[in-house]
Design an enzyme around this catalytic site. Structure first.
Site, mmCIF file in Angstrom:
data_model
loop_
_atom_site.group_PDB
_atom_site.id
_atom_site.type_symbol
_atom_site.label_atom_id
_atom_site.label_comp_id
_atom_site.label_asym_id
_atom_site.label_seq_id
_atom_site.Cartn_x
_atom_site.Cartn_y
_atom_site.Cartn_z
ATOM 1 N N LYS A 154 0.836 -1.210 0.000
ATOM 2 C CA LYS A 154 0.000 0.000 0.000
ATOM 3 C C LYS A 154 0.871 1.261 0.000
ATOM 4 O O LYS A 154 2.079 1.181 0.229
ATOM 5 C CB LYS A 154 -0.911 -0.018 1.227
ATOM 6 C CG LYS A 154 -0.193 0.003 2.574
ATOM 7 C CD LYS A 154 -1.180 -0.188 3.727
ATOM 8 C CE LYS A 154 -0.492 -0.197 5.074
ATOM 9 N NZ LYS A 154 -1.436 -0.462 6.179
ATOM 10 N N TYR A 210 16.493 30.457 6.379
ATOM 11 C CA TYR A 210 15.410 31.363 6.792
ATOM 12 C C TYR A 210 15.491 31.680 8.275
ATOM 13 O O TYR A 210 15.711 30.792 9.100
ATOM 14 C CB TYR A 210 14.054 30.716 6.512
ATOM 15 C CG TYR A 210 13.676 30.696 5.048
ATOM 16 C CD1 TYR A 210 13.569 31.885 4.327
ATOM 17 C CD2 TYR A 210 13.396 29.494 4.414
ATOM 18 C CE1 TYR A 210 13.206 31.860 2.988
ATOM 19 C CE2 TYR A 210 13.024 29.460 3.080
ATOM 20 C CZ TYR A 210 12.933 30.647 2.369
ATOM 21 O OH TYR A 210 12.578 30.635 1.063
#
Ligand SMILES: *Cc1c(COP(=O)(O)O)cnc(C)c1O
Length: 380
Positions: A36, A268
């Protein structure tokens, strides 16, 4: 867009095969490989092929759409997660597939499987193969206890009419490995009872599957006739019991290397200040590629055999590696996780995520490759 970046997520089929053998244990219980979420992020077809080559005899997925992706690999594929409506919509297509089997976890799902919620649905040409799914204490998917006997009775009736064939009984455990805990004992007892009730209604299919990875490794008593494991195939061992091999590696070549002086800042918000002159490498993988931002300034990668810290905040597309005193050329490959690098478990700890989340979170810009021993080749 898929695979457009420089990052590579490699699957090692030999490690998957070793994990299949380890999961099956000394009794060599047959194994259904759960592929999956695009094979836990590694590519559903690549993981399925590796598991089958390693001795798995069946496949499973959550959704029906996922099942179709691997329906041509020559073994049955079970899908267990769908609404009754989806099942009704898919019914004709499912009847045309010789590989796909579906889990039925409620009378509503059975009605859909029989075409009864679509007036005028075509008469079936052959029985749909189903696995009856009992809720064993998750209160999630699977049939609640109060509907189980009714469901068994209806399935038996539908079998007699040639509309379905019940090929399996399944359950799923909330606490797979904690064999002494009420959570585990309650779940296994519920499954045993569900098997008994099914038998009393004339349903005695050859496949009985309860154990996912944690139970396969930690609770041999839950093996029944088939394992249903996913995470363990790729080397994720939720209980730390298994001596499994990591089958995934995430890597990328450094995109740029620069010298920065003491006093410079990184990224940042200038979250990191450089204290001593150092070399920095630019890793072209960011949180859009699945590098968890929550691991910023804790995580490490391996460059040239040496563990190196990530500095500052992880950006969307990139992050910065402290290379220290040693200049390494741009293009040098950094291993984010995998053999000879940090482990997925370390990334999980750094980011506060599960290993499963880290691996299934790797983004679509990262190329999926399969790497047999000694070579690297593109996944078909
Ligand atoms: C995900 C899942 C599995 C596989 O579990 P692993 O822990 O990955 O082995 C098996 N069965 C069901 C119902 C699942 O949701």
């Amino acid at each position: 867009m898929s695979g457009a970046g420089a990052g590579r997520l490699l699957i090692d089929p030999a490690a998957v095969a070793a994990n299949v053998a380890r999961l099956r244990g000394p009794r060599r219980t047959p194994l259904m490989a759960v592929v999956k979420a695009d094979g836990f992020g590694l590519g559903a077809r690549a993981l399925a092929r590796a598991a089958l080559a390693g001795g798995a005899s069946r496949l499973a997925t959550a959704t029906v759409a996922e099942a179709y992706e691997v329906a041509d690999l020559g073994v049955p594929v079970l899908a267990w997660l769908m609404s009754p409506d989806e099942l009704a919509d898919q019914r004709a297509r499912l009847l045309g597939s010789s590989a796909i089997e579906v889990a039925v976890g409620s009378p509503e799902h059975l009605a859909a499987a029989l075409g009864r919620c679509r007036p005028g649905a075509d008469a079936v040409s052959r029985p749909l193969r189903i696995h009856l799914f009992a809720d064993c204490g998750m209160s999630r998917d699977g049939c609640p206890d109060y509907d189980w006997a009714t469901l068994c009775e209806q399935v038996r009736e539908a079998e007699r009419a040639g509309l379905v064939r019940c090929v399996g009984l399944m359950g799923h455990l909330a606490c797979g490995e904690h064999v002494e805990e009420p959570c585990h004992r309650g779940g296994t007892a519920t499954f045993d009872r569900a098997v008994e009730v099914a038998g009393a209604h004339g349903l005695r299919p050859g496949l009985r599957h309860l154990a996912a990875t944690s139970a396969a490794l930690g609770a041999p008593g839950t093996h029944h006739t088939l394992l249903r494991t996913g995470a363990g195939l790729v080397g994720i061992d939720p209980a730390g019991l298994g001596r499994l091999q990591p089958a995934a590696r995430l890597e990328a070549p450094l995109a740029q290397v620069r010298r920065v002086p003491a006093g410079a800042s990184v990224g940042y918000g200038h979250h990191h200040h450089i204290e001593r002159d150092t070399w920095l490498g630019l890793l072209p993988l960011g949180y859009a590629d699945g590098i968890p931002r929550s691991a910023s300034s804790r995580a490490q990668v391996t460059v040239d055999g040496v563990r190196r810290d990530l500095l500052g905040l992880v950006s969307m597309d990139q992050c910065v590696v402290d290379l220290g005193e040693r200049m390494v050329p741009a293009g040098t490959v950094a291993t984010v996780f995998g053999p000879h690098g940090p482990s997925l478990a370390e990334w999980a700890a750094w980011s506060g995520l599960l290993e499963h989340e880290v691996l299934t979170g790797i983004g679509r810009r990262v190329r999926r490759l399969t790497q047999p021993v000694g070579a690297t080749e593109q996944v078909a």
